[in-house]
Design a protein around this motif. Structure first.
Motif, PDB file in Angstrom:
ATOM      1  N   ASN A 308      -6.452   7.249  -7.713  1.00  0.00           N
ATOM      2  CA  ASN A 308      -7.253   8.431  -7.425  1.00  0.00           C
ATOM      3  C   ASN A 308      -7.780   9.023  -8.731  1.00  0.00           C
ATOM      4  OD1 ASN A 308      -8.373  10.842  -6.643  1.00  0.00           O
ATOM      5  ND2 ASN A 308      -6.667  11.472  -5.333  1.00  0.00           N
ATOM      6  N   ASP A 310     -10.811  10.938  -8.301  1.00  0.00           N
ATOM      7  CA  ASP A 310     -11.911  11.621  -7.637  1.00  0.00           C
ATOM      8  C   ASP A 310     -12.524  12.692  -8.547  1.00  0.00           C
ATOM      9  OD1 ASP A 310     -11.172  10.094  -5.521  1.00  0.00           O
ATOM     10  OD2 ASP A 310     -10.692  11.747  -4.166  1.00  0.00           O
ATOM     11  N   ASN A 311     -13.851  12.671  -8.623  1.00  0.00           N
ATOM     12  CA  ASN A 311     -14.617  13.689  -9.347  1.00  0.00           C
ATOM     13  C   ASN A 311     -14.327  13.725 -10.844  1.00  0.00           C
ATOM     14  OD1 ASN A 311     -15.737  14.592  -6.828  1.00  0.00           O
ATOM     15  ND2 ASN A 311     -13.811  15.668  -6.450  1.00  0.00           N
ATOM     16  N   ASN A 332     -12.004   2.417  -5.707  1.00  0.00           N
ATOM     17  CA  ASN A 332     -11.526   3.709  -5.223  1.00  0.00           C
ATOM     18  C   ASN A 332     -12.054   4.888  -6.024  1.00  0.00           C
ATOM     19  OD1 ASN A 332      -9.922   4.900  -3.111  1.00  0.00           O
ATOM     20  ND2 ASN A 332      -8.474   5.561  -4.683  1.00  0.00           N
ATOM     21  N   ARG A 334     -14.360   7.834  -6.508  1.00  0.00           N
ATOM     22  CA  ARG A 334     -15.191   8.660  -5.624  1.00  0.00           C
ATOM     23  C   ARG A 334     -15.720   9.851  -6.420  1.00  0.00           C
ATOM     24  NH1 ARG A 334     -10.677   7.313  -2.224  1.00  0.00           N
ATOM     25  NH2 ARG A 334      -9.654   9.246  -2.904  1.00  0.00           N
ATOM     26  N   GLY A 335     -17.050   9.923  -6.485  1.00  0.00           N
ATOM     27  CA  GLY A 335     -17.656  11.048  -7.171  1.00  0.00           C
ATOM     28  C   GLY A 335     -17.446  11.064  -8.667  1.00  0.00           C
ATOM     29  N   SER A 355     -15.547  -2.866  -7.221  1.00  0.00           N
ATOM     30  CA  SER A 355     -14.970  -2.335  -5.983  1.00  0.00           C
ATOM     31  C   SER A 355     -13.904  -3.276  -5.437  1.00  0.00           C
ATOM     32  CB  SER A 355     -16.069  -2.081  -4.953  1.00  0.00           C
ATOM     33  OG  SER A 355     -16.844  -0.979  -5.342  1.00  0.00           O
ATOM     34  N   ASP A 360     -15.892   1.710  -4.732  1.00  0.00           N
ATOM     35  CA  ASP A 360     -16.352   2.848  -5.520  1.00  0.00           C
ATOM     36  C   ASP A 360     -17.466   3.508  -4.722  1.00  0.00           C
ATOM     37  OD1 ASP A 360     -14.637   2.258  -7.691  1.00  0.00           O
ATOM     38  OD2 ASP A 360     -16.063   0.779  -8.441  1.00  0.00           O
ATOM     39  N   VAL A 361     -17.419   4.828  -4.593  1.00  0.00           N
ATOM     40  CA  VAL A 361     -18.331   5.540  -3.702  1.00  0.00           C
ATOM     41  C   VAL A 361     -18.950   6.727  -4.434  1.00  0.00           C
ATOM     42  CG1 VAL A 361     -18.541   6.835  -1.537  1.00  0.00           C
ATOM     43  CG2 VAL A 361     -17.001   4.863  -1.671  1.00  0.00           C
ATOM     44  N   SER A 362     -20.271   6.859  -4.282  1.00  0.00           N
ATOM     45  CA  SER A 362     -20.986   8.043  -4.779  1.00  0.00           C
ATOM     46  C   SER A 362     -20.646   8.346  -6.232  1.00  0.00           C
ATOM     47  CB  SER A 362     -20.683   9.260  -3.896  1.00  0.00           C
ATOM     48  OG  SER A 362     -21.097   9.018  -2.573  1.00  0.00           O
ATOM     49  N   SER A 363     -20.578   7.306  -7.042  1.00  0.00           N
ATOM     50  CA  SER A 363     -20.282   7.456  -8.460  1.00  0.00           C
ATOM     51  C   SER A 363     -21.499   7.042  -9.271  1.00  0.00           C
ATOM     52  CB  SER A 363     -19.060   6.624  -8.837  1.00  0.00           C
ATOM     53  OG  SER A 363     -17.892   7.139  -8.197  1.00  0.00           O
ATOM     54  N   THR A 385     -20.531   1.623  -2.793  1.00  0.00           N
ATOM     55  CA  THR A 385     -21.369   2.318  -1.820  1.00  0.00           C
ATOM     56  C   THR A 385     -22.056   3.515  -2.458  1.00  0.00           C
ATOM     57  OG1 THR A 385     -19.874   1.666  -0.025  1.00  0.00           O
ATOM     58  CG2 THR A 385     -21.358   3.515   0.411  1.00  0.00           C
TER      59      THR A 385
END
Length: 713
Positions: A308, A310-311, A332, A334-335, A355, A360-363, A385
């Protein structure tokens, strides 16, 4: 563009320009780089060369300067500075030093140079050879130099190849934040002699929710930190607070809130061992964390991120001399935002998203400056994604590397292919793409690769600039050789200059739409369209309008086009100066030199005011027989008639100029289109065209809206 945006990309200082409405590509940097090959030297210039395994091929601009002991290279300081970083190489197994001179006076300090961190072998990677020839070394000069001062480097006790020098004005050490816990209060040794690992651990434990302060000094850590969460680790500046550690943080999870900033972590990694966590950060910092203002060097990877994060924000850092990736979002993510960083001499992908295990998402990778990744890509997106790659400046990729790769290469399972929308916008690629020794054919500057699965995502490539690619500009390939489709691709808005072979290299089935893609200086043909395996299906190029300069197609799929092969001049009356690099002794506000060669007579270059003489210099790219110049001012009647006194000079090397046409007054009159023609003597051959303006009756500056150079009289 601000001076801080200037980076070393070609001989001298090359400023990456962007359209007026867009931000310039790349990071805002605290230093200005100067290429050694543009400096004065008693040594030997090497390159340019794109051959894998050569010193020149790994150099910035594919050129450098080789100094034998006692020889020197002298730079003209481009800015005020009190610190210098030098990218260099010495022969394998050797070490030595560089004496430093400022305006002829030798400093007491020297720069140690060594091959210890260079000459990396990765035999398990197909196509790899010994690589990673260069290293970086830095020095606080102990005095201020001003723009125009002479700074010389002299090799001692070794042959030293100097690539580039970074000039920087380093601020003084920051003060300790109120309420912070200093690592020295817990027993850390700022001399670097003692082991400070436990002191760092104790300070982190004491400062939960607060700040751990790393004062100026050098601190040695012998093992990694873990359990880092809800804390800020802060130094006095990356030139002042230095941690010597090859494994700084190694943890699989964190509750987050970790903020790391303003110090250096310099390791002792001399080889690449993929099973070792020899990284600045290995694993997770937890959600809502940040890394900023760091100097990271001599590690395997800067940040290898799993779990994790995230952000997470990673910004305004320097990544130098990693034996593998600069940063890898290993699933994993995210952001996550990675922005404003400088990366030089990475041993694998400089920035990567992979990934694995989870997408990996919205990065995003945005506004980074990347130079000389020497075994892979500048930026690689392996699956994921809704990913964004925006406003990056990437130069000088080497073997196995494109400037940007958008790929479904999985390496291992479980892998999550590209999905959603992949946005690739506003990137500038300079001398990117390389020969792939495994494929025995080239990789493009920007590659879309359906390696292990078809491209199903929407891939939107917009506002791209590709300059001096040794091979192709855009490549569509199924790198695993199975002919999987690369489709749903749109290329909208691109400028391609001097691509070695083709603009589009299509090697697999699929489809792409091209709009507003203009090309000049195409080496062989506009399009290579030869999907593999044969009869696997077509690659369909849809012309969305606004394309120019690349309409021809390579006709023989049994052969690969070679750089410059079959490149007849399509227009013997062409304007040799249009779109070429332009520099000037000065410019006023937004009226920059490039405005004089952009093909738009309504935009213009204007020199600094009240400072005659002023000059504009255009690099035509190669020595050309020029017979006629057409000089223009904006055609609007608002531009009153005026006479400019202009001297025409020419050079083949950019250093030694001779007069082609002596000082002459030329009358610009809107009644005749504000255009004048200058005939050049027969036999004139030049690469660098310089117009020196010594007077202007209409305005106290040199002014041209277009400078056109023609091979016909």
């Amino acid at each position: 563009m601000p001076t801080a945006m200037t980076v070393a990309l070609a001989a001298g200082l090359l400023t990456a320009m962007a359209p007026t409405a867009r931000a310039a590509a790349g990071a805002t940097l605290p230093f200005t780089s100067v290429e050694a090959e543009s400096a004065t030297t008693t040594g030997t210039k090497i390159g340019p060369d794109h051959t894998q395994g050569t010193l020149a091929s790994e150099a910035s601009g594919r050129q450098a300067v080789r100094l034998n002991s006692g020889q020197r290279v002298e730079f003209t300081a481009p800015r005020a500075a009190n610190a210098l970083n030098v990218a260099y190489s010495v022969p394998d197994g050797q070490s030595g030093s560089l004496n430093v001179y400022v305006n002829g006076t030798r400093l007491a300090k020297t720069i140690a140079v060594t091959s210890k961190y260079s000459y990396v072998d990765t035999g398990w990677i197909a196509g790899a050879r010994t690589h990673h020839f260069y290293d970086n070394a830095r020095l606080l000069l102990g005095q201020n130099v001003q723009a125009g001062d002479k700074v010389a480097l002299e090799a001692t006790n070794a042959q030293v190849t100097v690539d580039v020098a970074d000039f920087e004005q380093v601020a003084g050490a920051a003060s300790q934040p109120a309420g912070s816990v200093s690592v020295t209060s817990k027993g850390a040794d700022p001399s670097g002699q003692g082991d400070s690992t436990q002191a760092f651990r104790d300070a982190i434990a004491s400062a939960q929710g607060g700040v751990v302060w790393i004062p100026p000094g050098e601190y040695r850590l012998t093992s990694s930190l873990s359990g880092v969460q809800n804390v800020t680790l802060q130094g006095a500046g990356s030139w002042h607070s230095v941690v010597r550690s090859s494994r700084f943080i190694d943890q699989s999870s964190s509750s987050g809130g970790v903020h790391i900033k303003d110090f250096a972590v310099i390791g002792e990694v001399t080889e690449r061992v993929d099973s070792n966590p020899d990284n600045f950060v290995n694993g997770s910092l937890g959600p809502n964390s940040s890394v900023s203002g760091m100097w990271l060097q001599h590690l395997k990877v800067g940040l290898w991120l799993m779990g994790n994060n995230d952000n997470l924000v990673v910004e305004n850092n320097r990544f130098l001399d990693m034996t593998a990736d600069g940063l890898n979002l290993n699933g994993n993510a995210r952001g996550v935002k990675v922005r404003g960083n400088f990366l030089r001499n990475q041993g694998d992908d400089a920035l990567a998203m992979w990934s694995l295990n989870a997408p990996d998402v919205s990065s995003s990778f945005e506004s980074n400056t990347i130079t000389q990744p020497n075994l892979a890509n500048g930026i690689a997106i392996y699956g994921g994604t809704d990913i964004t790659v925006r406003n990056n400046l990437i130069s000088d990729t080497n073997a196995l590397g494109s400037g940007i790769a958008i790929s479904n290469q999985k390496f291992m399972d479980p892998f999550h292919p590209l999905s959603g929308t992949i946005t690739v916008d506003g990137n500038t690629l300079v001398r990117t793409g390389a020969m792939n020794p495994n494929w025995n054919h080239p990789m493009g500057a920007l590659r879309v690769d359906s390696y292990d699965s078809a491209i199903e995502a929407q891939v939107k490539i917009t506002n791209t600039t590709i300059t001096d690619s040794p091979y192709s500009a855009f490549e569509f390939v199924s790198g695993g050789g199975r002919g999987l489709a690369a489709r749903n691709v749109t290329v909208d808005g691109a400028t391609v200059r001097n691509t070695g072979t083709v603009v589009v290299q299509a090697e697999t089935q699929g489809a792409a739409t091209f709009r507003n893609v203009t090309a000049t200086g195409v080496g062989a043909a506009g399009v290579y369209n030869c999907p593999y395996p044969a009869n696997s299906g077509p690659f369909t190029l849809t012309d969305g309008g606004g394309n120019s300069g690349w309409s021809s197609t390579w006709s023989d799929c049994s052969t690969w086009p070679q750089p410059g092969q079959s490149n007849p001049d399509p227009d013997p009356a062409r304007n040799l100066a249009k779109g070429r690099p332009a520099t000037a002794t000065g410019s006023q506000d937004v009226y920059t030199p490039g405005k004089a060669v952009d093909g738009d007579a309504n935009s213009y270059w204007e020199s600094g005011n009240n400072a005659f003489p002023q000059s504009l210099t255009i690099d035509l790219g190669s020595s050309e027989a020029v017979r006629r110049l057409v000089l223009k001012l904006p055609p609007s009647s608002a531009w009153g008639a005026r006479t400019q006194t202009v001297t025409v000079l020419g050079s083949t090397d950019g250093s030694n100029f001779s007069t082609v046409v002596g000082a002459t007054g030329y009358r610009f009159d809107p009644a005749t289109g504000n255009t004048v023609t200058v005939a050049l003597p027969g036999g004139t051959a030049l690469r660098h065209l310089r117009l020196s303006v010594s007077a202007n009756t209409g305005w106290p500056a040199g002014q041209f809206s277009e400078v056109e150079a023609y091979p016909t009289s």
